[in-house]
Motif scaffolding. Structure first.
Motif, mmCIF file in Angstrom:
data_model
loop_
_atom_site.group_PDB
_atom_site.id
_atom_site.type_symbol
_atom_site.label_atom_id
_atom_site.label_comp_id
_atom_site.label_asym_id
_atom_site.label_seq_id
_atom_site.Cartn_x
_atom_site.Cartn_y
_atom_site.Cartn_z
ATOM 1 N N LYS A 95 0.846 -1.202 0.000
ATOM 2 C CA LYS A 95 0.000 0.000 0.000
ATOM 3 C C LYS A 95 0.878 1.248 0.000
ATOM 4 N N PRO A 96 0.688 2.161 -0.956
ATOM 5 C CA PRO A 96 1.508 3.379 -1.024
ATOM 6 C C PRO A 96 1.309 4.258 0.207
ATOM 7 N N ILE A 97 2.395 4.843 0.683
ATOM 8 C CA ILE A 97 2.349 5.792 1.799
ATOM 9 C C ILE A 97 2.669 7.164 1.222
ATOM 10 N N ILE A 98 1.645 7.950 0.999
ATOM 11 C CA ILE A 98 1.832 9.280 0.417
ATOM 12 C C ILE A 98 2.080 10.314 1.514
ATOM 13 N N ALA A 99 1.225 10.289 2.539
ATOM 14 C CA ALA A 99 1.360 11.203 3.678
ATOM 15 C C ALA A 99 1.674 10.392 4.931
ATOM 16 N N THR A 100 2.263 11.038 5.919
ATOM 17 C CA THR A 100 2.626 10.359 7.157
ATOM 18 C C THR A 100 1.420 9.706 7.815
ATOM 19 N N ALA A 101 0.259 10.360 7.745
ATOM 20 C CA ALA A 101 -0.953 9.837 8.381
ATOM 21 C C ALA A 101 -1.411 8.516 7.772
ATOM 22 N N ASP A 102 -0.945 8.193 6.564
ATOM 23 C CA ASP A 102 -1.342 6.935 5.937
ATOM 24 C C ASP A 102 -0.759 5.731 6.671
ATOM 25 N N LEU A 103 0.449 5.885 7.208
ATOM 26 C CA LEU A 103 1.158 4.738 7.777
ATOM 27 C C LEU A 103 0.484 4.142 9.014
ATOM 28 N N PRO A 104 0.151 4.946 10.058
ATOM 29 C CA PRO A 104 -0.487 4.347 11.240
ATOM 30 C C PRO A 104 -1.769 3.594 10.907
ATOM 31 N N ARG A 105 -2.547 4.125 9.972
ATOM 32 C CA ARG A 105 -3.801 3.466 9.589
ATOM 33 C C ARG A 105 -3.527 2.109 8.948
ATOM 34 N N VAL A 106 -2.548 2.073 8.037
ATOM 35 C CA VAL A 106 -2.242 0.829 7.327
ATOM 36 C C VAL A 106 -1.614 -0.198 8.278
ATOM 37 N N VAL A 107 -0.667 0.246 9.097
ATOM 38 C CA VAL A 107 -0.013 -0.669 10.032
ATOM 39 C C VAL A 107 -1.018 -1.179 11.061
ATOM 40 N N GLY A 108 -1.839 -0.275 11.589
ATOM 41 C CA GLY A 108 -2.809 -0.650 12.607
ATOM 42 C C GLY A 108 -3.793 -1.700 12.135
ATOM 43 N N SER A 109 -4.124 -1.680 10.844
ATOM 44 C CA SER A 109 -5.089 -2.642 10.299
ATOM 45 C C SER A 109 -4.442 -3.953 9.870
ATOM 46 N N THR A 110 -3.100 -4.035 10.004
ATOM 47 C CA THR A 110 -2.380 -5.256 9.646
ATOM 48 C C THR A 110 -2.373 -6.227 10.823
ATOM 49 N N LYS A 111 -2.630 -7.480 10.561
ATOM 50 C CA LYS A 111 -2.711 -8.484 11.621
ATOM 51 C C LYS A 111 -1.342 -8.703 12.247
ATOM 52 N N LYS A 127 15.013 0.532 -1.069
ATOM 53 C CA LYS A 127 15.316 -0.742 -0.427
ATOM 54 C C LYS A 127 14.019 -1.336 0.101
ATOM 55 N N THR A 128 13.937 -2.668 0.148
ATOM 56 C CA THR A 128 12.760 -3.343 0.692
ATOM 57 C C THR A 128 13.156 -4.189 1.891
ATOM 58 N N LEU A 129 12.439 -4.005 3.000
ATOM 59 C CA LEU A 129 12.671 -4.772 4.218
ATOM 60 C C LEU A 129 11.448 -5.637 4.490
ATOM 61 N N ASN A 130 11.669 -6.825 5.014
ATOM 62 C CA ASN A 130 10.579 -7.695 5.433
ATOM 63 C C ASN A 130 10.494 -7.640 6.955
ATOM 64 N N ILE A 131 9.416 -7.050 7.456
ATOM 65 C CA ILE A 131 9.283 -6.787 8.893
ATOM 66 C C ILE A 131 8.074 -7.520 9.453
ATOM 67 N N GLY A 132 8.299 -8.232 10.546
ATOM 68 C CA GLY A 132 7.207 -8.900 11.240
ATOM 69 C C GLY A 132 6.432 -7.892 12.075
ATOM 70 N N VAL A 133 5.161 -7.700 11.786
ATOM 71 C CA VAL A 133 4.331 -6.723 12.484
ATOM 72 C C VAL A 133 4.033 -7.213 13.902
ATOM 73 N N GLY A 134 4.260 -6.337 14.885
ATOM 74 C CA GLY A 134 3.976 -6.683 16.272
ATOM 75 C C GLY A 134 2.577 -6.257 16.666
ATOM 76 N N GLU A 135 2.233 -6.522 17.929
ATOM 77 C CA GLU A 135 0.934 -6.120 18.474
ATOM 78 C C GLU A 135 1.103 -4.861 19.301
ATOM 79 N N MET A 136 0.214 -3.900 19.102
ATOM 80 C CA MET A 136 0.283 -2.622 19.803
ATOM 81 C C MET A 136 0.301 -2.847 21.318
ATOM 82 N N PRO A 137 1.365 -2.382 22.010
ATOM 83 C CA PRO A 137 1.429 -2.553 23.464
ATOM 84 C C PRO A 137 0.448 -1.631 24.165
ATOM 85 N N THR A 138 0.128 -1.972 25.392
ATOM 86 C CA THR A 138 -0.841 -1.176 26.148
ATOM 87 C C THR A 138 -0.179 -0.140 27.038
ATOM 88 N N GLU A 139 1.126 -0.252 27.255
ATOM 89 C CA GLU A 139 1.835 0.690 28.125
ATOM 90 C C GLU A 139 2.967 1.344 27.365
#
Length: 247
Positions: A95-111, A127-139
């Protein structure tokens, strides 16, 4: 289309400012609650900021597209995946990231647990990196603190009086080197750098020592825009500063 989450009104009536969340986000939350009884959001462990024209110039970019990585949490998903401060994320999981606000929405919706392809610009190179998405911490993470030094070094060419951080401060910054701002004057102060900030980097180069930092500064021509990576409390951000003319 969205769902109002809060309405600001001076009169108490409906004529005011409404804050909404996108309908797809609301539906995702609803589906998660129905299926598991809880909400999980994707997380990278980074601080990001908008790319201004001045920052784009300092990084040698042709436009302001993407999300600038201002900080990477140690041992977080992004750190383990190789993401660094100064990288510009241009695409996440296709998914293209045009504005900074695009990233939190896209990452947040990723499992959480998914391996996502993250396309970046690093020092002008794609460059392309393969990153394992974590779960949003509560603290939140522990805040970094700074100590007041006894003496002041001389002011450098951009109006900063700096001091190398102590070993205790370095430990609180996860082992990073940094320069504590004792005073800021002129253009650098107008740009937003202030006493108590810690300088972590200049453009795409991490700070190693006060001598190295000032030597690097000396190599820029007057009028050139540089980007200082600044730690302020728990947050990091890039601050564009124009090198002033010599007096």
């Amino acid at each position: 289309m969205g769902i109002n989450s809060q309405i600001y009104s001076r009169s108490g009536g409906s004529m005011g400012l409404s804050f909404a969340i996108p309908i797809d986000v609301a539906l995702d939350i609803s589906n998660q609650l129905k299926a598991t009884g809880k909400i999980t959001r994707g997380w990278l462990g980074i601080a990001i900021q908008e790319i201004t024209k001045e920052l784009a110039e300092s990084f040698g970019m042709k436009n302001t597209n993407g999300a600038l990585v201002a900080g990477v949490e140690r041992n977080g998903p992004a750190d383990k995946g190789g993401l660094e401060a100064g990288d510009v994320i241009t695409k996440f999981d296709g998914k293209p990231i045009i504005a900074t606000a695009d990233l939190p929405r896209v990452v947040g919706s990723t499992k959480p647990g998914k391996i996502a392809a993250v396309e970046i610009l690093r020092k002008g190179n794609a460059k392309t990196l393969n990153i394992g998405v974590g779960e949003m911490p509560t603290e939140s993470a522990e805040a970094a603190q700074s100590a007041k030094p006894a003496t002041k070094p001389e002011m450098n060419r951009i109006g900063l009086i700096l001091k190398e951080i102590t070993p205790q401060q370095k430990k609180k910054l996860n082992g990073k080197n940094g320069l504590l701002v004792l005073d800021a004057q002129g253009a650098v102060a107008q740009a937003g750098v202030r006493r108590g900030d810690v300088i972590l980097g200049l453009n795409n180069t991490q700070v190693q020592s006060l001598e190295q930092f000032n030597k690097q500064l000396a190599g820029f021509a007057a009028g050139k825009t540089i980007a200082l990576l600044v730690q302020r409390g728990e947050n990091t951000l890039y601050v564009p500063v124009k090198i002033p003319a010599s007096k």
